[in-house]
Design a protein around this motif. Structure first.
Motif, PDB file in Angstrom:
ATOM      1  N   ALA A  37       0.916  -1.221  -0.056  1.00  0.00           N
ATOM      2  CA  ALA A  37      -0.044  -0.062  -0.171  1.00  0.00           C
ATOM      3  C   ALA A  37       0.786   1.433   0.029  1.00  0.00           C
ATOM      4  CB  ALA A  37      -0.912  -0.010   1.241  1.00  0.00           C
ATOM      5  N   ALA A  38       1.876   1.152   0.950  1.00  0.00           N
ATOM      6  CA  ALA A  38       2.804   2.292   0.805  1.00  0.00           C
ATOM      7  C   ALA A  38       3.607   2.587  -0.239  1.00  0.00           C
ATOM      8  CB  ALA A  38       3.728   2.034   1.981  1.00  0.00           C
ATOM      9  N   CYS A  39       3.892   1.510  -1.305  1.00  0.00           N
ATOM     10  CA  CYS A  39       4.401   1.720  -2.472  1.00  0.00           C
ATOM     11  C   CYS A  39       3.633   2.376  -3.420  1.00  0.00           C
ATOM     12  CB  CYS A  39       4.900   0.369  -2.979  1.00  0.00           C
ATOM     13  SG  CYS A  39       6.434  -0.414  -1.961  1.00  0.00           S
ATOM     14  N   SER A  40       2.343   1.870  -3.322  1.00  0.00           N
ATOM     15  CA  SER A  40       1.447   2.034  -4.395  1.00  0.00           C
ATOM     16  C   SER A  40       1.007   3.531  -4.388  1.00  0.00           C
ATOM     17  CB  SER A  40      -0.033   1.308  -4.107  1.00  0.00           C
ATOM     18  OG  SER A  40      -0.417   1.564  -3.210  1.00  0.00           O
ATOM     19  N   THR A  41       1.161   4.224  -3.190  1.00  0.00           N
ATOM     20  CA  THR A  41       0.765   5.622  -3.105  1.00  0.00           C
ATOM     21  C   THR A  41       2.016   6.672  -3.143  1.00  0.00           C
ATOM     22  OG1 THR A  41       0.862   5.372  -0.460  1.00  0.00           O
ATOM     23  CG2 THR A  41      -1.192   5.183  -1.944  1.00  0.00           C
ATOM     24  N   GLY A  42       3.350   6.032  -3.054  1.00  0.00           N
ATOM     25  CA  GLY A  42       4.371   6.646  -2.734  1.00  0.00           C
ATOM     26  C   GLY A  42       4.769   7.448  -4.199  1.00  0.00           C
ATOM     27  N   GLY A  43       5.047   6.661  -5.311  1.00  0.00           N
ATOM     28  CA  GLY A  43       5.128   6.896  -6.732  1.00  0.00           C
ATOM     29  C   GLY A  43       5.916   8.172  -6.891  1.00  0.00           C
ATOM     30  N   ALA A  44       5.142   8.740  -8.038  1.00  0.00           N
ATOM     31  CA  ALA A  44       5.807  10.531  -8.370  1.00  0.00           C
ATOM     32  C   ALA A  44       5.295  11.180  -7.348  1.00  0.00           C
ATOM     33  CB  ALA A  44       4.762  10.574  -9.680  1.00  0.00           C
ATOM     34  N   GLY A  45       4.410  11.031  -6.395  1.00  0.00           N
ATOM     35  CA  GLY A  45       4.205  12.056  -5.311  1.00  0.00           C
ATOM     36  C   GLY A  45       3.171  12.059  -4.654  1.00  0.00           C
ATOM     37  N   GLY A  46       2.558  10.454  -4.398  1.00  0.00           N
ATOM     38  CA  GLY A  46       1.426  10.204  -3.693  1.00  0.00           C
ATOM     39  C   GLY A  46       1.679  10.213  -2.415  1.00  0.00           C
ATOM     40  N   GLY A  47       0.746   9.776  -1.351  1.00  0.00           N
ATOM     41  CA  GLY A  47       0.973   9.080   0.130  1.00  0.00           C
ATOM     42  C   GLY A  47       1.423  10.160   1.056  1.00  0.00           C
ATOM     43  N   SER A  48       1.665   9.529   2.337  1.00  0.00           N
ATOM     44  CA  SER A  48       1.856  10.888   3.246  1.00  0.00           C
ATOM     45  C   SER A  48       3.315  11.267   3.056  1.00  0.00           C
ATOM     46  CB  SER A  48       1.875   9.873   4.599  1.00  0.00           C
ATOM     47  OG  SER A  48       2.832   8.868   4.450  1.00  0.00           O
ATOM     48  N   ALA A  49       4.408  10.829   2.220  1.00  0.00           N
ATOM     49  CA  ALA A  49       5.587  11.451   1.965  1.00  0.00           C
ATOM     50  C   ALA A  49       5.594  12.369   1.126  1.00  0.00           C
ATOM     51  CB  ALA A  49       6.491  10.078   1.438  1.00  0.00           C
ATOM     52  N   TYR A  50       4.613  12.615   0.438  1.00  0.00           N
ATOM     53  CA  TYR A  50       4.534  13.826  -0.641  1.00  0.00           C
ATOM     54  C   TYR A  50       4.516  15.124   0.254  1.00  0.00           C
ATOM     55  CZ  TYR A  50       3.192  16.670  -4.417  1.00  0.00           C
ATOM     56  OH  TYR A  50       3.032  17.972  -5.233  1.00  0.00           O
ATOM     57  N   PRO A  51       5.367  16.132  -0.478  1.00  0.00           N
ATOM     58  CA  PRO A  51       6.394  16.334  -1.304  1.00  0.00           C
ATOM     59  C   PRO A  51       7.685  15.639  -0.883  1.00  0.00           C
ATOM     60  CG  PRO A  51       6.043  18.324  -0.562  1.00  0.00           C
ATOM     61  CD  PRO A  51       5.195  17.609   0.216  1.00  0.00           C
ATOM     62  N   GLU A  52       8.462  15.179  -1.635  1.00  0.00           N
ATOM     63  CA  GLU A  52       9.563  14.683  -1.216  1.00  0.00           C
ATOM     64  C   GLU A  52      10.883  15.345  -1.828  1.00  0.00           C
ATOM     65  OE1 GLU A  52       9.000   9.952  -0.540  1.00  0.00           O
ATOM     66  OE2 GLU A  52       8.955  10.363  -2.566  1.00  0.00           O
ATOM     67  N   ARG A  53      10.556  16.062  -2.691  1.00  0.00           N
ATOM     68  CA  ARG A  53      11.574  16.984  -3.502  1.00  0.00           C
ATOM     69  C   ARG A  53      11.114  18.349  -3.906  1.00  0.00           C
ATOM     70  NH1 ARG A  53      10.537  15.885  -9.072  1.00  0.00           N
ATOM     71  NH2 ARG A  53       9.491  13.886  -9.350  1.00  0.00           N
ATOM     72  N   ALA A  54      11.689  19.104  -4.505  1.00  0.00           N
ATOM     73  CA  ALA A  54      11.313  20.438  -5.086  1.00  0.00           C
ATOM     74  C   ALA A  54      10.290  20.483  -6.024  1.00  0.00           C
ATOM     75  CB  ALA A  54      12.523  21.208  -5.618  1.00  0.00           C
ATOM     76  N   LEU A  76       4.147  27.243   4.782  1.00  0.00           N
ATOM     77  CA  LEU A  76       3.125  26.380   4.348  1.00  0.00           C
ATOM     78  C   LEU A  76       3.715  25.158   3.617  1.00  0.00           C
ATOM     79  CD1 LEU A  76       0.291  28.997   3.631  1.00  0.00           C
ATOM     80  CD2 LEU A  76       0.393  27.104   5.330  1.00  0.00           C
ATOM     81  N   VAL A  77       4.696  25.253   2.820  1.00  0.00           N
ATOM     82  CA  VAL A  77       5.334  24.183   1.874  1.00  0.00           C
ATOM     83  C   VAL A  77       6.900  24.432   2.431  1.00  0.00           C
ATOM     84  CG1 VAL A  77       5.920  23.503  -0.305  1.00  0.00           C
ATOM     85  CG2 VAL A  77       3.777  24.299   0.249  1.00  0.00           C
ATOM     86  N   GLU A  78       7.375  23.671   2.776  1.00  0.00           N
ATOM     87  CA  GLU A  78       8.670  23.368   3.269  1.00  0.00           C
ATOM     88  C   GLU A  78       9.672  23.321   2.196  1.00  0.00           C
ATOM     89  OE1 GLU A  78       9.179  21.381   7.063  1.00  0.00           O
ATOM     90  OE2 GLU A  78       8.140  22.894   7.983  1.00  0.00           O
ATOM     91  N   LYS A  79       9.445  22.477   1.279  1.00  0.00           N
ATOM     92  CA  LYS A  79      10.221  21.870   0.179  1.00  0.00           C
ATOM     93  C   LYS A  79      10.311  23.627  -0.839  1.00  0.00           C
ATOM     94  CE  LYS A  79      10.902  17.725   0.971  1.00  0.00           C
ATOM     95  NZ  LYS A  79      11.952  17.221   1.386  1.00  0.00           N
ATOM     96  N   SER A  80      11.491  23.587  -1.476  1.00  0.00           N
ATOM     97  CA  SER A  80      11.586  24.567  -2.241  1.00  0.00           C
ATOM     98  C   SER A  80      10.878  24.848  -3.578  1.00  0.00           C
ATOM     99  CB  SER A  80      13.091  24.710  -2.924  1.00  0.00           C
ATOM    100  OG  SER A  80      13.540  23.654  -3.683  1.00  0.00           O
TER     101      SER A  80
END
Length: 338
Positions: A23-40, A69-73
């Protein structure tokens, strides 16, 4: 303990862990899931510098970053060409799943798709509408030394000799600035095809053309000319609002109060890719709502003479469907629909 039961517990735990992992893998992808956003993140203004899209994208990025509000650049990119059509062709195909690239737009995303000449095969249905943030209105603007002081005098001159007046705008023929230019002419009894229109890649370039003497008139958004009006470099002959604005631009006359029955609303909003992940869509829905309520954003609205007109993703999508029908009707009336 029952041996069969004791063997079942580890198996169940393993299965549970495997399901959670998948489930975690299916939502991580290009930007989903709780980890989003992971980059700029990139926010695109599909125009040159200085126009309404550019200012909106930079104001959104500035407030989201400065308020944390958004910590990623967040990077703002300008992608001019065809009044936004060039960018849309690339975005709808190459970035359909790219959760890390958003863009700002306004009525041209509808107009470009519905106009007769040079229409775009891609429209708002090839995106994920995230939020409407502001509303603005069109303006017909001349240089400070222009002989025209009101809209009817300009329209009379165009009616007498359409070739004598060059009208410029920051978008392609058939796009938003062109419509702002020809709509009052059409309502005044002038064939819109007779209006001599020259297009530039963005409102900033159109204003430069006016100030440099390459154009007699520009059609643009009223918020983009405030600083030039204050500096005494331009005159605004009329605005497409239903009634006069408040604040510093309150002295500007509407088209209607000058006897020209025309209105044009310029909404602006933020869009994501068509196949945006649920996690990214939820994230941006929350962040853009928080942005609309933030005092720093309200200060940006005031500084740019924008009016707040927030709509969430669902309301924005419904609004776009309504506006799409209105744009089709307007283009049809002007003889410019596909």
């Amino acid at each position: 303990m029952n041996k069969r039961f004791s063997k079942t517990i580890p198996a169940l735990l393993f299965a549970s862990a495997l399901v959670a992992s998948l489930a975690a893998c299916s939502t991580g992808g290009a930007g989903g899931g709780s980890a989003y956003p992971e980059r700029a993140i990139t926010i695109v203004a599909p125009s040159g510098a200085g126009g309404g899209w550019d200012k909106t994208a930079r104001s959104v990025a500035k407030v989201l970053s400065e308020t944390k509000l958004v910590e990623k650049s967040i990077t703002v990119e300008n992608k001019p060409g065809g009044g936004g059509a060039v960018f849309m062709a690339e975005y709808a195909t190459a970035d359909a799943k790219n959760d890390y690239k958003l863009f700002v737009n306004s009525p041209p995303i509808l107009i470009n798709h519905n106009k007769k000449e040079g229409n775009s095969p891609y429209g708002y249905k090839d995106t994920t509408p995230l939020a409407q943030l502001t509303k603005d209105f069109g303006a017909v603007v001349v240089g400070a030394d222009s002989p025209y002081n009101d809209l009817p005098s300009l329209l009379d001159a165009i009616k007498a000799d359409p070739t004598s007046i060059t009208v410029a705008g920051g978008s392609a023929p058939g796009s938003m600035d062109h419509l702002i230019a020809v709509l009052p002419a059409f309502k005044y009894g002038i064939d819109p095809k007779q209006v001599k229109y020259v297009s530039y890649d963005g409102g900033g370039e159109a204003i430069a053309a006016l100030l440099g003497g390459s154009a007699d008139v520009i059609a643009t958004d009223v918020s983009g000319v405030g600083e030039y009006l204050k500096a005494g470099k331009v005159k605004v002959l009329g605005i497409s609002a239903p009634e006069r604005l408040v604040g510093e631009l309150g002295e500007l006359k509407t088209f209607k109060e000058q006897g020209v029955e025309a209105e044009f609303l310029i909404w602006r909003g933020v869009f994501g890719p068509k196949e945006m992940s649920d996690g990214a869509k939820t994230y941006w829905s929350e962040k853009l709502k928080a942005l609309s309520d933030n005092e720093a954003w309200k200060a940006e609205l005031q500084a740019n003479a924008w009016e707040s007109d927030y709509k969430d993703a669902e309301a924005f999508a419904a609004f776009l469907a309504e506006q799409d029908k209105l744009v089709q009707e307007l283009l049809s009336a002007l003889g410019m629909s596909k």
